[in-house]
Design a protein around this motif. Structure first.
Motif, PDB file in Angstrom:
ATOM      1  N   GLN A   1       0.877  -1.163   0.000  1.00 39.99           N
ATOM      2  CA  GLN A   1       0.000   0.000   0.000  1.00 39.99           C
ATOM      3  C   GLN A   1       0.915   1.214   0.000  1.00 39.99           C
ATOM      4  O   GLN A   1       1.796   1.328   0.848  1.00 39.99           O
ATOM      5  CB  GLN A   1      -0.906  -0.018   1.241  1.00 39.99           C
ATOM      6  CG  GLN A   1      -1.986   1.040   1.258  1.00 39.99           C
ATOM      7  CD  GLN A   1      -1.557   2.334   1.916  1.00 39.99           C
ATOM      8  OE1 GLN A   1      -0.751   2.350   2.835  1.00 39.99           O
ATOM      9  NE2 GLN A   1      -2.098   3.435   1.440  1.00 39.99           N
ATOM     10  N   SER A   2       0.758   2.098  -0.981  1.00 41.36           N
ATOM     11  CA  SER A   2       1.623   3.274  -1.097  1.00 41.36           C
ATOM     12  C   SER A   2       0.820   4.545  -0.920  1.00 41.36           C
ATOM     13  O   SER A   2      -0.317   4.631  -1.375  1.00 41.36           O
ATOM     14  CB  SER A   2       2.312   3.288  -2.463  1.00 41.36           C
ATOM     15  OG  SER A   2       3.174   2.175  -2.576  1.00 41.36           O
ATOM     16  N   SER A   3       1.438   5.523  -0.273  1.00 45.71           N
ATOM     17  CA  SER A   3       0.793   6.809  -0.012  1.00 45.71           C
ATOM     18  C   SER A   3       1.780   7.941  -0.243  1.00 45.71           C
ATOM     19  O   SER A   3       2.901   7.889   0.270  1.00 45.71           O
ATOM     20  CB  SER A   3       0.346   6.903   1.457  1.00 45.71           C
ATOM     21  OG  SER A   3      -0.508   5.855   1.811  1.00 45.71           O
ATOM     22  N   PRO A   4       1.362   8.985  -0.977  1.00 43.28           N
ATOM     23  CA  PRO A   4       2.210  10.184  -1.027  1.00 43.28           C
ATOM     24  C   PRO A   4       2.118  10.881   0.334  1.00 43.28           C
ATOM     25  O   PRO A   4       1.025  11.012   0.894  1.00 43.28           O
ATOM     26  CB  PRO A   4       1.588  11.017  -2.146  1.00 43.28           C
ATOM     27  CG  PRO A   4       0.176  10.537  -2.243  1.00 43.28           C
ATOM     28  CD  PRO A   4       0.148   9.122  -1.761  1.00 43.28           C
ATOM     29  N   VAL A   5       3.262  11.280   0.880  1.00 45.18           N
ATOM     30  CA  VAL A   5       3.305  11.900   2.206  1.00 45.18           C
ATOM     31  C   VAL A   5       4.312  13.045   2.224  1.00 45.18           C
ATOM     32  O   VAL A   5       5.161  13.161   1.346  1.00 45.18           O
ATOM     33  CB  VAL A   5       3.687  10.869   3.304  1.00 45.18           C
ATOM     34  CG1 VAL A   5       2.641   9.771   3.428  1.00 45.18           C
ATOM     35  CG2 VAL A   5       5.068  10.276   3.055  1.00 45.18           C
ATOM     36  N   THR A   6       4.209  13.854   3.258  1.00 46.99           N
ATOM     37  CA  THR A   6       5.220  14.856   3.573  1.00 46.99           C
ATOM     38  C   THR A   6       6.004  14.318   4.756  1.00 46.99           C
ATOM     39  O   THR A   6       5.409  13.864   5.740  1.00 46.99           O
ATOM     40  CB  THR A   6       4.562  16.198   3.941  1.00 46.99           C
ATOM     41  OG1 THR A   6       3.798  16.655   2.838  1.00 46.99           O
ATOM     42  CG2 THR A   6       5.604  17.240   4.318  1.00 46.99           C
TER      43      THR A   6
END
Length: 152
Positions: free
Chosen positions: A38-43
């Motif tokens: 599961q991939s998520s764009p994050v800061t």
């Protein structure tokens, strides 16, 4: 037009952290209960102990996944899409409130610097029910750029 050749520079841990510190756009990859990714764009940022830190919510898939399976990968991107990047694999943890408050302060400092009112920030983190994800780098690839294969 000149060709841009791909690069892949092996770096030490200190060089890795120096590369990551000014870059805050990342893609976090965790593992679902069925083992798929599961991939998520994050800061994100780097704390003083050299860990990747990411603010989240306990209800988010990334937080639940890390709580269940403490492994994660983070791909750190440059501002420009074709700029250098690196993948970092490591041990992950999810820190919940109230223990997350001070680590969230460290996260904010790593990403944005000083806050004008730390008491207000701490209260906002409590009110929002935030958590902090922390990844300790154990393995990383080269700092790379895309392009044509280098000449042999």
């Amino acid at each position: 037009m000149a060709r841009n050749y791909a690069t892949a520079d092996t770096v030490t841990r200190d060089e890795l952290l120096a590369f990551v510190r000014p870059r805050h756009q990342m893609v976090l990859t965790t593992f679902r209960s069925d083992g798929s990714v599961q991939s998520s764009p994050v800061t994100g940022g780097v704390d003083e102990q050299g860990r990747i830190v990411i603010a989240s919510y306990p209800q988010r898939a990334k937080s639940r996944n890390i709580s269940r399976d403490p492994r994660a990968s983070v791909t750190v991107l440059s501002e420009e899409f074709h700029g250098p990047y690196v993948q970092i694999d490591g041990d992950a943890e999810c820190i919940d409130l109230p223990d997350a408050v001070e680590p969230l302060v460290d996260y904010f400092r790593a990403v944005a610097g000083e806050h004008p009112d730390w008491d207000e920030y701490r209260q906002a983190m409590l009110d929002q029910g935030k958590c902090l994800l922390r990844i300790t780098p154990r393995r990383w690839g080269p700092v790379a750029t895309g392009g044509f294969p280098p000449p042999s």
